[in-house]
Design a protein around this motif. Structure first.
Motif, PDB file in Angstrom:
ATOM      1  N   ASP A  46      -4.082 -31.706 -24.719  1.00 36.39           N
ATOM      2  CA  ASP A  46      -5.499 -31.416 -24.937  1.00 36.39           C
ATOM      3  C   ASP A  46      -5.699 -30.484 -26.125  1.00 36.39           C
ATOM      4  N   GLU A  47      -4.759 -29.586 -26.361  1.00 37.34           N
ATOM      5  CA  GLU A  47      -4.856 -28.710 -27.530  1.00 37.34           C
ATOM      6  C   GLU A  47      -4.992 -29.536 -28.803  1.00 37.34           C
ATOM      7  N   ARG A  48      -4.166 -30.566 -28.907  1.00 35.51           N
ATOM      8  CA  ARG A  48      -4.183 -31.408 -30.112  1.00 35.51           C
ATOM      9  C   ARG A  48      -5.515 -32.154 -30.219  1.00 35.51           C
ATOM     10  N   PHE A  68     -21.016 -38.041 -25.989  1.00 35.78           N
ATOM     11  CA  PHE A  68     -19.804 -37.229 -25.872  1.00 35.78           C
ATOM     12  C   PHE A  68     -19.083 -37.572 -24.568  1.00 35.78           C
ATOM     13  N   TYR A  69     -17.769 -37.664 -24.653  1.00 34.22           N
ATOM     14  CA  TYR A  69     -16.948 -37.866 -23.453  1.00 34.22           C
ATOM     15  C   TYR A  69     -16.401 -36.524 -22.977  1.00 34.22           C
ATOM     16  N   GLN A  70     -15.889 -35.726 -23.901  1.00 36.75           N
ATOM     17  CA  GLN A  70     -15.412 -34.379 -23.592  1.00 36.75           C
ATOM     18  C   GLN A  70     -16.472 -33.364 -24.003  1.00 36.75           C
ATOM     19  N   GLU A  71     -16.502 -32.220 -23.334  1.00 34.59           N
ATOM     20  CA  GLU A  71     -17.456 -31.173 -23.674  1.00 34.59           C
ATOM     21  C   GLU A  71     -17.244 -30.729 -25.124  1.00 34.59           C
ATOM     22  N   PRO A  72     -18.327 -30.663 -25.922  1.00 33.06           N
ATOM     23  CA  PRO A  72     -18.143 -30.468 -27.363  1.00 33.06           C
ATOM     24  C   PRO A  72     -18.175 -29.027 -27.850  1.00 33.06           C
ATOM     25  N   LEU A  73     -18.561 -28.069 -27.013  1.00 30.81           N
ATOM     26  CA  LEU A  73     -18.814 -26.728 -27.541  1.00 30.81           C
ATOM     27  C   LEU A  73     -17.543 -26.051 -28.035  1.00 30.81           C
ATOM     28  N   TYR A  74     -16.448 -26.177 -27.281  1.00 28.91           N
ATOM     29  CA  TYR A  74     -15.234 -25.476 -27.710  1.00 28.91           C
ATOM     30  C   TYR A  74     -14.724 -25.980 -29.063  1.00 28.91           C
ATOM     31  N   PRO A  75     -14.562 -27.303 -29.273  1.00 24.25           N
ATOM     32  CA  PRO A  75     -14.113 -27.725 -30.607  1.00 24.25           C
ATOM     33  C   PRO A  75     -15.110 -27.361 -31.704  1.00 24.25           C
ATOM     34  N   PHE A  76     -16.418 -27.300 -31.376  1.00 23.90           N
ATOM     35  CA  PHE A  76     -17.391 -26.880 -32.386  1.00 23.90           C
ATOM     36  C   PHE A  76     -17.157 -25.419 -32.770  1.00 23.90           C
ATOM     37  N   LEU A  77     -16.987 -24.554 -31.770  1.00 25.32           N
ATOM     38  CA  LEU A  77     -16.688 -23.145 -32.067  1.00 25.32           C
ATOM     39  C   LEU A  77     -15.376 -23.015 -32.826  1.00 25.32           C
ATOM     40  N   LEU A  78     -14.406 -23.838 -32.449  1.00 32.21           N
ATOM     41  CA  LEU A  78     -13.121 -23.825 -33.145  1.00 32.21           C
ATOM     42  C   LEU A  78     -13.306 -24.222 -34.605  1.00 32.21           C
ATOM     43  N   VAL A 154      -4.635 -23.309 -27.354  1.00 33.40           N
ATOM     44  CA  VAL A 154      -5.911 -23.677 -27.975  1.00 33.40           C
ATOM     45  C   VAL A 154      -6.653 -24.566 -26.981  1.00 33.40           C
ATOM     46  N   LEU A 155      -7.157 -23.929 -25.939  1.00 34.44           N
ATOM     47  CA  LEU A 155      -7.886 -24.580 -24.860  1.00 34.44           C
ATOM     48  C   LEU A 155      -9.153 -23.790 -24.585  1.00 34.44           C
ATOM     49  N   LYS A 156     -10.127 -24.420 -23.957  1.00 31.03           N
ATOM     50  CA  LYS A 156     -11.431 -23.807 -23.737  1.00 31.03           C
ATOM     51  C   LYS A 156     -11.445 -22.813 -22.586  1.00 31.03           C
ATOM     52  N   GLU A 157     -10.347 -22.725 -21.825  1.00 31.85           N
ATOM     53  CA  GLU A 157     -10.388 -21.931 -20.592  1.00 31.85           C
ATOM     54  C   GLU A 157     -10.726 -20.464 -20.832  1.00 31.85           C
ATOM     55  N   GLY A 158     -10.179 -19.854 -21.897  1.00 30.96           N
ATOM     56  CA  GLY A 158     -10.456 -18.439 -22.134  1.00 30.96           C
ATOM     57  C   GLY A 158     -11.927 -18.183 -22.403  1.00 30.96           C
ATOM     58  N   LEU A 196     -18.929 -26.215 -22.117  1.00 34.78           N
ATOM     59  CA  LEU A 196     -17.520 -25.810 -22.164  1.00 34.78           C
ATOM     60  C   LEU A 196     -16.734 -26.427 -21.013  1.00 34.78           C
ATOM     61  N   ARG A 197     -17.279 -26.325 -19.800  1.00 36.72           N
ATOM     62  CA  ARG A 197     -16.617 -26.872 -18.619  1.00 36.72           C
ATOM     63  C   ARG A 197     -17.664 -27.570 -17.766  1.00 36.72           C
TER      64      ARG A 197
END
Length: 727
Positions: A46-48, A68-78, A154-158, A196-197
């Protein structure tokens, strides 16, 4: 115990302990020369996927035809972080490489967020129970190995957990009537949390229910409406993105497929507890949406929108529950128990795998060995009145419901741990207060009773819940993939061979842990086949392991029992068993699980069979692989090769040309077709094919020899140099 505020000294203690443990963890794990360090320094799974999406966001190249299939906020912030501090370049600049180097700056920021999360846990514990309970809960969080480990990826959990904690504090503020602005902030936090989740939807539902259920009439109704409207506004960027693609989806459409993963059509109870992909061999996140859409569309016989895909899988999950209610009930109960269990469900990077590199952190104090069972006692026995404990219990309940609906991973139940730490701290302090309040012999009796109760809960918590399937095999597979990637990039033959052999050893370790794990054996085949201009493959071993893989996958497909005795048998006995398994019908629901690996194994075994007596089996395997993957040009080329070995010249030529038309142009395919034309006296037709093969691989001796034959008009079967490989 009475709610209160933590002193600055207590907060400073929690913050310092959290910072020191995180720094020590990173220094020790990232500096580890062994497999734990290899994984820590690379983005995996998932990190990749998040890294790919973030790079696309940053470059402005993200293209989606669906919602969107996966939540988009974390990769956007990344992606915003990537614009400020560009990430390390990809190996060979390949955007589809399965691995990428870790951007250390991102990990540093996530650990800083983790320190804030520990402080938020301590503050919530103080508000819900007492300052002492808050301090204990904050210390539990600061020492939590699984939490630190999640932040190091590099995951959204934090980020999600910190936002989750902010929402819990705001929820408590609203319940304590601290103003309309808190309701606005709560709605915004919950809406952002959904991006995020997805399980934050359940927390939103509990928040609304708690507001509507409390006395207060229109004022409470207005608060609930305000929270809901603000949550929808926070979600609106994703909703508008989805609407522009013609799909009414609030955030993502993965709910149905996740429910199907959590309730698969299989009587094995633990399938649905652990993550088992919809298609075998497709555990990588990049396949998840593709498989969910393709399988749903194949079942429905038409193109489906995102919501239709989700509804298809929800119906599938409900059908499984209706068909196997006993299995479904047992599966759900097991997932609920996992909320409080010290077992960390296997993941592509697994805490149980990494903890060996940080033995000082791998103690019962760092996971849920003690705190999980004690939290269950606190959940049941602590007072049920009070807004603080309502919030704490509600946060745990939301995660329990999400695990019951979907599936379990250690990082997916991480949102429950703040509530568990607070409840465990409350249970400890409540027990201590009861002992302190007793007098004389009664004190001893109370202490003994509480110790017996706590000891029983902890002992019950030690019962292993996760199945004995060698939970670390996925980590070893990823180590093997890392070593294979390094071997491909090396120019020194000795170093390349050493790294390839390390990959083989890692794949064998995965198989030692789970001998019947088909993905692990497929990885071993790939590792043995690793070849570069300076590194020849270990082909005989690869062919032997491919045959074993075929036996394992065919046995799974047909539910033919344990194939372990066959794995040690001779080659002829194994081939005879494969021939006997081939005609057997598939067990219900098994094809989807084994399909890609069966194609892989069948193709490899068919290509390795040269003896005349086994050529019918080779053709049956090649045909089966083509049936299951009709657009795969490799399968078409393989059919041509087997037909050629059988002497079916016309069929072989037709398959070779079909493979070329399907876009499967390769040196082997061009040379094989050219050689076939040579053997049938059509050397002039072979010349352009062989010339194209030389353009792809200049200097290839086999192609050069065949081209010389074609130009000179020589047609015999000697169209390969003495000692050269058969083509």
């Amino acid at each position: 115990m009475s709610p209160g505020r933590l002193s600055p000294r207590a907060l400073l203690l929690v913050a310092l302990l959290a910072a020191v443990t995180r720094l020590a963890f990173e220094v020790q794990v990232r500096g580890d020369p062994g497999p734990a360090g290899k994984l820590a320094r690379s983005l995996v799974g998932d990190e990749r996927s998040y890294d790919r999406t973030a790079r696309a966001f940053a470059a402005g190249t993200l293209q989606r035809e669906r919602a969107f299939y996966q939540e988009p906020l974390y990769p956007f912030l990344l992606s915003l972080a990537y614009r400020v501090a560009p990430p390390p370049p990809l190996p060979d600049e390949d955007p589809d490489a399965p691995f990428a180097p870790v951007h250390v700056a991102v990990i540093v920021v996530q650990h800083l967020l983790g320190v804030l999360t520990c402080l938020a846990v301590a503050l919530l514990g103080a508000r819900a129970l007492s300052p002492r309970a808050g301090l204990l809960a904050g210390l539990f969080a600061a020492l939590s190995g699984p939490l630190i480990f999640a932040e190091s990826q590099v995951l959204k959990e934090g980020a999600a957990l910190l936002l989750w904690m902010a929402a819990l504090h705001l929820w408590l503020d609203v319940l304590q009537d601290r103003g309309r602005r808190r309701a606005v902030a709560l709605g915004a936090a919950l809406g952002a949390g959904v991006l995020l989740r997805g399980n934050t939807y359940l927390l939103l539902g509990l928040v609304l229910l708690s507001l509507l259920a409390r006395v207060g009439g229109r004022r409470r109704l207005a608060q609930a409406g305000l929270v809901l409207v603000c949550a929808l506004l926070a979600l609106s960027p994703a909703t508008l993105h989805n609407l522009r693609r013609g799909e009414l989806v609030l955030s993502t459409y993965q709910g149905g497929s996740n429910a199907a993963l959590g309730m698969p059509d299989d009587p094995t109870v633990w399938k649905g507890v652990l993550y088992v992909p919809l298609r075998a061999g497709h555990a990588d996140a990049r396949y998840e949406e593709q498989d969910a859409v393709e399988l749903a569309q194949a079942a429905e016989g038409r193109r489906l929108s995102g919501p239709e895909v989700s509804r298809h899988w929800w119906r599938h999950a409900l059908d499984v529950v209706a068909a196997r209610p006993g299995v479904a009930a047992e599966r759900i109960a097991l997932k609920l128990l996992f909320t409080f269990s010290p077992d960390e469900v296997p993941d592509v990077k697994d805490w149980s795998f990494v903890r060996g590199a940080v033995p000082w952190l791998a103690t019962p104090l760092s996971d849920l060995t003690l705190w999980g069972p004690l939290a269950l006692l606190g959940l049941l026995l602590l007072p049920w009145r009070g807004a603080g404990l309502l919030v704490v219990r509600g946060s745990v309940l939301a995660v329990m419901l999400s695990l019951a609906l979907f599936y379990v991973m250690g990082r997916y139940r991480l949102s429950a741990t703040p509530g568990l730490w607070i409840l465990a701290a409350g249970a400890l302090l409540a027990g201590w207060e009861r002992v302190a309040a007793a007098r004389g012999a009664r004190r001893a009796l109370v202490a003994a009773g509480l110790l017996l109760l706590a000891g029983g809960a902890v002992a019950a918590g030690q019962v292993p819940l996760r199945p004995d399937v060698g939970g670390l095999q996925t980590c070893w597979q990823n180590v093997a993939l890392l070593d294979m990637g390094q071997a491909h990039r090396m120019t020194d033959p000795v170093a390349a061979a050493a790294r390839r052999d390390e990959a083989v050893d890692a794949a064998r370790e995965a198989l030692r842990l789970a001998p019947l794990y088909p993905e692990g054996r497929a990885m071993l085949v790939r590792a043995l086949e690793t070849s570069t201009p300076v590194l020849p493959p270990r082909q005989p071993e690869a062919e032997a392991e491919a045959l074993r893989l075929l036996l394992v996958v065919e046995s799974l497909r047909a539910a033919a029992g344990d194939p372990t005795p066959l794995l040690a048998a001779g080659r002829d006995e194994q081939l005879a068993a494969a021939a006997a398994l081939r005609p057997r019908p598939s067990a219900p629901g098994r094809d989807a699980f084994v399909d890609p690996l069966l194609v892989f194994a069948a193709q490899h075994v068919a290509a390795s069979l040269h003896e005349e007596r086994w050529l019918p089996l080779a053709l049956a395997l090649a045909d089966e692989a083509h049936r299951r993957a009709p657009t795969d040009s490799t399968g078409l080329a393989l059919q041509g090769l087997v037909h050629k070995r059988l002497g079916h010249v016309a069929e072989a030529e037709a398959c070779y040309r079909a493979a070329l038309a399907a876009g499967g142009e390769s040196v082997d395919l061009l040379n094989n077709l050219g050689n076939l034309l040579l053997q049938t006296g059509r050397g002039l037709e072979a010349v352009p094919l062989l010339q194209r093969a030389l353009e792809l691989e200049p200097g290839n001796p086999v192609v050069l020899h065949n081209l010389q034959r074609a130009r000179s008009g020589v047609a015999p079967d000697a169209a390969r140099p003495p000692g050269g490989p058969p083509r």
